[in-house]
Design a protein around this motif. Structure first.
Motif, PDB file in Angstrom:
ATOM      1  N   VAL A 126       0.840  -1.204   0.000  1.00 37.51           N
ATOM      2  CA  VAL A 126       0.000   0.000   0.000  1.00 37.51           C
ATOM      3  C   VAL A 126       0.873   1.252   0.000  1.00 37.51           C
ATOM      4  CG1 VAL A 126      -1.660   1.339   1.348  1.00 37.51           C
ATOM      5  CG2 VAL A 126      -1.988  -1.120   1.056  1.00 37.51           C
ATOM      6  N   ASP A 127       1.941   1.248   0.794  1.00 35.27           N
ATOM      7  CA  ASP A 127       2.820   2.419   0.864  1.00 35.27           C
ATOM      8  C   ASP A 127       3.500   2.685  -0.484  1.00 35.27           C
ATOM      9  OD1 ASP A 127       2.226   2.886   3.518  1.00 35.27           O
ATOM     10  OD2 ASP A 127       3.920   1.716   4.271  1.00 35.27           O
ATOM     11  N   TYR A 128       3.958   1.628  -1.137  1.00 34.39           N
ATOM     12  CA  TYR A 128       4.588   1.758  -2.453  1.00 34.39           C
ATOM     13  C   TYR A 128       3.585   2.335  -3.450  1.00 34.39           C
ATOM     14  CZ  TYR A 128       7.273   0.061  -6.593  1.00 34.39           C
ATOM     15  OH  TYR A 128       7.979  -0.057  -7.779  1.00 34.39           O
ATOM     16  N   MET A 129       2.378   1.769  -3.448  1.00 35.55           N
ATOM     17  CA  MET A 129       1.364   2.224  -4.392  1.00 35.55           C
ATOM     18  C   MET A 129       0.941   3.653  -4.102  1.00 35.55           C
ATOM     19  SD  MET A 129      -0.126   1.175  -7.075  1.00 35.55           S
ATOM     20  CE  MET A 129      -1.505   1.563  -8.151  1.00 35.55           C
ATOM     21  N   ARG A 130       0.888   4.021  -2.828  1.00 32.99           N
ATOM     22  CA  ARG A 130       0.521   5.400  -2.497  1.00 32.99           C
ATOM     23  C   ARG A 130       1.538   6.378  -3.086  1.00 32.99           C
ATOM     24  NH1 ARG A 130      -2.813   7.608   1.197  1.00 32.99           N
ATOM     25  NH2 ARG A 130      -3.124   5.618   2.280  1.00 32.99           N
ATOM     26  N   GLU A 131       2.807   6.019  -3.002  1.00 33.72           N
ATOM     27  CA  GLU A 131       3.845   6.876  -3.571  1.00 33.72           C
ATOM     28  C   GLU A 131       3.694   6.990  -5.087  1.00 33.72           C
ATOM     29  OE1 GLU A 131       6.092   8.676  -2.042  1.00 33.72           O
ATOM     30  OE2 GLU A 131       5.731   7.962  -0.001  1.00 33.72           O
ATOM     31  N   VAL A 132       3.385   5.870  -5.738  1.00 35.43           N
ATOM     32  CA  VAL A 132       3.200   5.878  -7.189  1.00 35.43           C
ATOM     33  C   VAL A 132       2.010   6.756  -7.577  1.00 35.43           C
ATOM     34  CG1 VAL A 132       2.618   4.459  -9.192  1.00 35.43           C
ATOM     35  CG2 VAL A 132       4.274   3.624  -7.517  1.00 35.43           C
ATOM     36  N   LEU A 133       0.912   6.606  -6.867  1.00 34.39           N
ATOM     37  CA  LEU A 133      -0.287   7.393  -7.177  1.00 34.39           C
ATOM     38  C   LEU A 133      -0.067   8.874  -6.895  1.00 34.39           C
ATOM     39  CD1 LEU A 133      -3.039   5.024  -5.709  1.00 34.39           C
ATOM     40  CD2 LEU A 133      -2.619   5.507  -8.128  1.00 34.39           C
ATOM     41  N   THR A 134       0.616   9.185  -5.805  1.00 32.87           N
ATOM     42  CA  THR A 134       0.878  10.586  -5.449  1.00 32.87           C
ATOM     43  C   THR A 134       1.768  11.252  -6.479  1.00 32.87           C
ATOM     44  OG1 THR A 134       0.647  10.048  -3.091  1.00 32.87           O
ATOM     45  CG2 THR A 134       1.770  12.103  -3.645  1.00 32.87           C
ATOM     46  N   ALA A 135       2.700  10.482  -7.057  1.00 34.90           N
ATOM     47  CA  ALA A 135       3.611  11.040  -8.062  1.00 34.90           C
ATOM     48  C   ALA A 135       2.949  11.204  -9.419  1.00 34.90           C
ATOM     49  CB  ALA A 135       4.839  10.141  -8.196  1.00 34.90           C
ATOM     50  N   SER A 136       1.767  10.592  -9.621  1.00 32.28           N
ATOM     51  CA  SER A 136       1.089  10.675 -10.909  1.00 32.28           C
ATOM     52  C   SER A 136       0.707  12.111 -11.244  1.00 32.28           C
ATOM     53  CB  SER A 136      -0.169   9.800 -10.896  1.00 32.28           C
ATOM     54  OG  SER A 136      -0.952  10.027 -12.049  1.00 32.28           O
ATOM     55  N   ALA A 137       0.814  12.441 -12.507  1.00 37.81           N
ATOM     56  CA  ALA A 137       0.439  13.775 -12.962  1.00 37.81           C
ATOM     57  C   ALA A 137      -1.047  13.872 -13.298  1.00 37.81           C
ATOM     58  CB  ALA A 137       1.260  14.151 -14.194  1.00 37.81           C
ATOM     59  N   THR A 138      -1.758  12.727 -13.303  1.00 38.23           N
ATOM     60  CA  THR A 138      -3.157  12.740 -13.739  1.00 38.23           C
ATOM     61  C   THR A 138      -4.140  12.263 -12.677  1.00 38.23           C
ATOM     62  OG1 THR A 138      -2.953  10.510 -14.689  1.00 38.23           O
ATOM     63  CG2 THR A 138      -2.482  12.386 -16.147  1.00 38.23           C
ATOM     64  N   VAL A 139      -3.685  11.508 -11.686  1.00 38.97           N
ATOM     65  CA  VAL A 139      -4.597  10.986 -10.670  1.00 38.97           C
ATOM     66  C   VAL A 139      -4.924  12.071  -9.649  1.00 38.97           C
ATOM     67  CG1 VAL A 139      -4.847   9.355  -8.753  1.00 38.97           C
ATOM     68  CG2 VAL A 139      -3.811   8.605 -10.917  1.00 38.97           C
ATOM     69  N   PRO A 140      -6.208  12.421  -9.460  1.00 44.30           N
ATOM     70  CA  PRO A 140      -6.583  13.430  -8.463  1.00 44.30           C
ATOM     71  C   PRO A 140      -6.216  12.973  -7.050  1.00 44.30           C
ATOM     72  CG  PRO A 140      -8.387  13.014 -10.002  1.00 44.30           C
ATOM     73  CD  PRO A 140      -7.374  11.943 -10.230  1.00 44.30           C
ATOM     74  N   ALA A 141      -5.749  13.900  -6.238  1.00 41.44           N
ATOM     75  CA  ALA A 141      -5.319  13.567  -4.881  1.00 41.44           C
ATOM     76  C   ALA A 141      -6.452  12.978  -4.054  1.00 41.44           C
ATOM     77  CB  ALA A 141      -4.756  14.818  -4.196  1.00 41.44           C
ATOM     78  N   ASP A 142      -7.682  13.420  -4.306  1.00 49.27           N
ATOM     79  CA  ASP A 142      -8.801  12.940  -3.491  1.00 49.27           C
ATOM     80  C   ASP A 142      -9.268  11.542  -3.892  1.00 49.27           C
ATOM     81  OD1 ASP A 142     -10.003  13.539  -5.898  1.00 49.27           O
ATOM     82  OD2 ASP A 142     -11.461  14.956  -5.077  1.00 49.27           O
ATOM     83  N   GLU A 143      -8.616  10.942  -4.903  1.00 50.83           N
ATOM     84  CA  GLU A 143      -8.961   9.586  -5.313  1.00 50.83           C
ATOM     85  C   GLU A 143      -7.964   8.533  -4.802  1.00 50.83           C
ATOM     86  OE1 GLU A 143     -11.188  10.516  -9.605  1.00 50.83           O
ATOM     87  OE2 GLU A 143      -9.364   9.287  -9.538  1.00 50.83           O
ATOM     88  N   VAL A 144      -6.880   8.994  -4.221  1.00 56.59           N
ATOM     89  CA  VAL A 144      -5.798   8.073  -3.864  1.00 56.59           C
ATOM     90  C   VAL A 144      -6.278   6.982  -2.910  1.00 56.59           C
ATOM     91  CG1 VAL A 144      -3.598   7.867  -2.648  1.00 56.59           C
ATOM     92  CG2 VAL A 144      -3.929   9.689  -4.336  1.00 56.59           C
ATOM     93  N   ASP A 145      -6.959   7.352  -1.837  1.00 57.32           N
ATOM     94  CA  ASP A 145      -7.386   6.358  -0.855  1.00 57.32           C
ATOM     95  C   ASP A 145      -8.353   5.349  -1.477  1.00 57.32           C
ATOM     96  OD1 ASP A 145      -5.835   7.423   1.144  1.00 57.32           O
ATOM     97  OD2 ASP A 145      -7.444   8.641   2.000  1.00 57.32           O
ATOM     98  N   GLU A 146      -9.260   5.822  -2.318  1.00 57.81           N
ATOM     99  CA  GLU A 146     -10.212   4.911  -2.953  1.00 57.81           C
ATOM    100  C   GLU A 146      -9.493   3.954  -3.898  1.00 57.81           C
ATOM    101  OE1 GLU A 146     -14.456   5.047  -5.420  1.00 57.81           O
ATOM    102  OE2 GLU A 146     -13.366   6.902  -4.979  1.00 57.81           O
ATOM    103  N   ARG A 147      -8.499   4.450  -4.612  1.00 61.87           N
ATOM    104  CA  ARG A 147      -7.724   3.593  -5.520  1.00 61.87           C
ATOM    105  C   ARG A 147      -6.937   2.548  -4.739  1.00 61.87           C
ATOM    106  NH1 ARG A 147      -7.049   5.416 -10.907  1.00 61.87           N
ATOM    107  NH2 ARG A 147      -8.193   7.357 -11.308  1.00 61.87           N
ATOM    108  N   LEU A 148      -6.447   2.921  -3.577  1.00 58.75           N
ATOM    109  CA  LEU A 148      -5.731   1.964  -2.740  1.00 58.75           C
ATOM    110  C   LEU A 148      -6.659   0.847  -2.264  1.00 58.75           C
ATOM    111  CD1 LEU A 148      -3.478   4.351  -0.626  1.00 58.75           C
ATOM    112  CD2 LEU A 148      -2.744   2.797  -2.442  1.00 58.75           C
ATOM    113  N   CYS A 149      -7.897   1.176  -1.978  1.00 54.46           N
ATOM    114  CA  CYS A 149      -8.871   0.157  -1.577  1.00 54.46           C
ATOM    115  C   CYS A 149      -9.116  -0.830  -2.713  1.00 54.46           C
ATOM    116  CB  CYS A 149     -10.189   0.815  -1.165  1.00 54.46           C
ATOM    117  SG  CYS A 149     -10.132   1.679   0.422  1.00 54.46           S
ATOM    118  N   VAL A 150      -9.201  -0.311  -3.935  1.00 53.98           N
ATOM    119  CA  VAL A 150      -9.395  -1.180  -5.098  1.00 53.98           C
ATOM    120  C   VAL A 150      -8.170  -2.062  -5.307  1.00 53.98           C
ATOM    121  CG1 VAL A 150      -9.754  -1.242  -7.595  1.00 53.98           C
ATOM    122  CG2 VAL A 150     -11.010   0.408  -6.200  1.00 53.98           C
ATOM    123  N   LEU A 151      -6.976  -1.491  -5.085  1.00 52.54           N
ATOM    124  CA  LEU A 151      -5.748  -2.277  -5.197  1.00 52.54           C
ATOM    125  C   LEU A 151      -5.785  -3.463  -4.238  1.00 52.54           C
ATOM    126  CD1 LEU A 151      -2.759  -2.779  -6.031  1.00 52.54           C
ATOM    127  CD2 LEU A 151      -2.126  -1.231  -4.157  1.00 52.54           C
TER     128      LEU A 151
END
Length: 288
Positions: A126-151
């Motif tokens: 989860v920590d690795y994926m959070r870093e990847v999502l946070t570094a994304s130029a297109t993923v909205p910040a308010d979607e990160v937690d929901e995307r982690l749940c799907v992961l």
């Protein structure tokens, strides 16, 4: 027994139609009664058999009071449900919930995944994926937690008896995603997963040089009842490859990757050595 002839579009359409009836609290017979149809007609609509019209699909969805976005999705699928291969365009970024991928992972028999420079998605912490999502130029910040749940939901499918082989390049072990703790945690997680009965983690060593997987990451899935497919994902699109020639081409890539990869034991030892050296504060060093 020969595999059933079906497509990713057709399976998603059929499952969506069955879900629409179930979610409405109806049986096929009750749905038919609402529309003054024979029950066989409902079956024809759900399976998308010949002779069924888009209007009939819309009538059944209306009777089930299907939500507008799901109704529109199924009506869009209907005309092309028999088409092989599916390129999904997502707009700015991939959807929070990759519906087609999740659906096929849930019923797959085997999975073979390759990644060129990062840990495969299904093996990420989860920590690795959070870093990847946070570094994304297109993923909205308010979607990160929901995307982690799907992961996490996707990763739980690995415990359903799915037979998995993951190929990753040695460079993925050295790229520090997040701080040292995240890096070490990810390597420990790889070691843990590599010890699962039905999970193989194989490293393509940097010393292999040019190799067959340089075109990019992909995941190949096989099924008990359907022909195999290959799933690839980009920044804002997904491709589901289904034609036999194309899928066979990926099988050739897998065989070539297997030839240059370290064995399971060698791969596990390499991950352990990387992890130990990081824990000792020495960082990644030359293994020669």
């Amino acid at each position: 027994m020969p595999k059933r002839i079906s497509t990713a579009r057709g399976r998603e359409f059929g499952e969506g139609m069955r879900a629409a009836i179930t979610n409405a609290g109806l049986t096929a017979r009750e749905a038919a009664d609402v529309l003054s149809w024979q029950e066989a007609k409902v079956s024809d609509v759900v399976t998308g058999r010949g002779g069924v019209t888009r209007l009939e699909v819309a009538l059944l969805l209306g009777a089930c009071r299907t939500k507008a976005d799901e109704r529109d999705h199924l009506l869009e699928l209907f005309p092309d449900r028999d088409s092989s291969g599916w390129w999904q365009l997502h707009g700015k970024c991939a959807p929070v919930r990759p519906r087609t991928a999740l659906t096929h992972l849930a019923v797959a028999e085997t999975l073979i995944s390759w990644h060129t420079h990062a840990v495969p998605v299904l093996l990420r912490t989860v920590d690795y994926m959070r870093e990847v999502l946070t570094a994304s130029a297109t993923v909205p910040a308010d979607e990160v937690d929901e995307r982690l749940c799907v992961l996490r939901e996707m990763q739980e499918l690995l415990g359903n008896g799915l037979d998995c082989t993951f190929y990753l390049h040695e460079v993925a072990l050295d790229v520090q995603i997040g701080g040292p703790d995240v890096h070490i945690g990810q390597l420990q997680h790889l070691m843990f997963k590599a010890n699962w009965k039905k999970v193989r983690v194989l490293i393509v060593p940097a010393a292999a040089g040019a190799h067959a997987g340089m075109a990019g990451p992909f995941t190949r899935l096989t099924f008990p009842k359907y022909e195999p497919l290959v799933w690839t994902a980009t920044e804002n699109s997904s491709l589901f490859v289904e034609t036999k020639e194309a899928v066979d081409g990926y099988a050739d890539v897998i065989r070539a990757l297997d030839e240059v990869s370290l064995s399971e034991d060698e791969s596990r030892d390499l991950i352990i050595r990387r992890c130990v050296r990081l824990q000792e504060g020495e960082g990644a060093v030359d293994e020669s």
